[in-house]
Design a protein around this motif. Structure first.
Motif, PDB file in Angstrom:
ATOM      1  N   LEU A  31      -4.627   9.454  -1.359  1.00  0.00           N
ATOM      2  CA  LEU A  31      -4.353   8.149  -1.850  1.00  0.00           C
ATOM      3  C   LEU A  31      -4.463   7.988  -3.428  1.00  0.00           C
ATOM      4  N   SER A  32      -5.396   8.475  -3.541  1.00  0.00           N
ATOM      5  CA  SER A  32      -5.309   8.339  -5.346  1.00  0.00           C
ATOM      6  C   SER A  32      -3.738   8.619  -5.771  1.00  0.00           C
ATOM      7  N   ARG A  33      -3.298   9.921  -5.229  1.00  0.00           N
ATOM      8  CA  ARG A  33      -2.866  10.486  -5.906  1.00  0.00           C
ATOM      9  C   ARG A  33      -1.491  10.293  -5.768  1.00  0.00           C
ATOM     10  N   TYR A  34      -1.162  10.030  -3.828  1.00  0.00           N
ATOM     11  CA  TYR A  34      -0.489   9.062  -3.626  1.00  0.00           C
ATOM     12  C   TYR A  34      -0.452   7.629  -4.835  1.00  0.00           C
ATOM     13  N   SER A  35      -0.993   7.441  -4.639  1.00  0.00           N
ATOM     14  CA  SER A  35      -0.769   5.979  -5.604  1.00  0.00           C
ATOM     15  C   SER A  35      -0.136   5.711  -6.923  1.00  0.00           C
ATOM     16  N   ASN A  36      -1.355   7.148  -7.364  1.00  0.00           N
ATOM     17  CA  ASN A  36      -0.190   7.432  -8.611  1.00  0.00           C
ATOM     18  C   ASN A  36       1.548   7.863  -8.729  1.00  0.00           C
ATOM     19  N   LYS A  37       1.419   8.857  -7.639  1.00  0.00           N
ATOM     20  CA  LYS A  37       3.007   9.217  -7.659  1.00  0.00           C
ATOM     21  C   LYS A  37       3.840   7.775  -7.511  1.00  0.00           C
ATOM     22  N   LEU A  38       3.854   6.727  -6.148  1.00  0.00           N
ATOM     23  CA  LEU A  38       4.237   5.453  -6.677  1.00  0.00           C
ATOM     24  C   LEU A  38       4.308   4.985  -7.879  1.00  0.00           C
ATOM     25  N   HIS A  39       4.113   4.029  -8.236  1.00  0.00           N
ATOM     26  CA  HIS A  39       4.033   4.119  -9.625  1.00  0.00           C
ATOM     27  C   HIS A  39       4.543   4.977 -10.554  1.00  0.00           C
ATOM     28  N   LYS A  40       4.439   5.847 -10.339  1.00  0.00           N
ATOM     29  CA  LYS A  40       5.466   7.005 -11.625  1.00  0.00           C
ATOM     30  C   LYS A  40       6.441   6.358 -11.072  1.00  0.00           C
TER      31      LYS A  40
END
Length: 297
Positions: free
Chosen positions: A25-34
């Protein structure tokens, strides 16, 4: 924009999704914001967002709706997406400015390929080509968004790419004969001067397609890299009425959007896209592709 495996987060004990190790979830959220940040940079540089955006390597409408809730989209963009039978579970999608664009018709164009045993129950699948007929400033534009099969394993997929482009070209020819405007965008997994792309541009009658990325490729503008080779697989191709302005929109420029903020700063890979993964190693970057843009006036 091929956004490099924008996948939903892994749940439970599953540790790998789509080849991505420890996708959570953390990496997914970072990817979305990126990815949202890429479009903030585009907006800052260009004075606005594209009225139509094609995306590749995304997994489902849920994450697209989460993306569009973020700045700079802020809920002003709609999405057209269909689930395909791609073996990796990734699709293409079209985002559009709901204030300026009306989607009149949309459909997925699916392709199935028999495998060696000729058993009709066994077939190979790939990503759908997305077709949308849209209205922008009273002008009708036929948009194809695609992500063709990759060049892996000594380019075993070239016949599939050839077949898909041949089918799409037949559809495009019908539209061109009716003097309708066409845009084809996506990751072709071929450079602009490759045989399949050259064949796509050819025509047996007056109207034809124009690829502004051919000149960029000749000038060594690249959207992605494989080992030491620069590639321009990501392209936006259009009917020639955009050159004359007859369509109501006149082609102005094309570019690979390789802003330093989304580029790799490592001296060995300087100038390349700052990717999310390198193999199974998580880097936390944006994508292994740069976006490509065209501007009209």
């Amino acid at each position: 924009y091929n956004v490099e495996n924008l996948l939903l987060p892994v749940t439970g004990k599953e540790r790998i999704r789509g080849g991505l190790k420890n996708w959570n979830l953390s990496r997914y959220s970072n990817k979305l914001h990126k990815i949202a940040h890429v479009f903030e940079i585009i907006k800052e540089n260009k004075g606005g967002l594209p009225f139509i955006i094609g995306l590749g390597e995304i997994q489902g409408a849920k994450l697209l709706n989460e993306l569009l809730a973020l700045p700079p989209f802020n809920g002003d963009y709609g999405v057209v997406h269909y689930e395909s039978m791609d073996e990796r579970g990734v699709d293409v999608a079209m985002l559009y400015d709901k204030r300026r664009v009306e989607v009149l018709v949309s459909e997925p164009i699916s392709f199935f390929f028999e495998i060696a045993d000729n058993d009709p129950e066994n077939y190979d699948t790939t990503r759908d080509v997305l077709f949308c007929k849209v209205k922008f400033k009273s002008k009708i534009i036929n948009v194809f968004v695609l992500h063709l099969p990759s060049k892996r394993d000594l380019d075993v997929n070239k016949p599939k790419r050839s077949y898909i482009l041949k089918e799409i070209k037949e559809r495009i020819n019908i539209l061109l004969k009716s003097e309708e405007s066409v845009i084809v965008m996506g990751d072709f997994n071929e450079n602009p001067d490759d045989e399949n792309l050259t064949a796509l541009l050819s025509s047996d009658f007056g109207s034809k397609l124009f690829n502004p990325f051919l000149e960029l490729f000749r000038n060594k503008n690249y959207s992605t890299y494989h080992q030491r080779f620069g590639l321009l697989f990501d392209q936006i191709i259009m009917s020639d009425d955009f050159i004359s302005g007859k369509s109501g929109l006149k082609f102005r420029s094309a570019e690979v959007f390789n802003d330093l903020k989304i580029s790799n700063w490592d001296r060995k890979f300087r100038g390349r896209p700052f990717r999310t993964y390198a193999g199974t190693r998580y880097l936390g970057g944006y994508s292994d592709h740069f976006p490509v843009l065209v501007q009209f006036k």
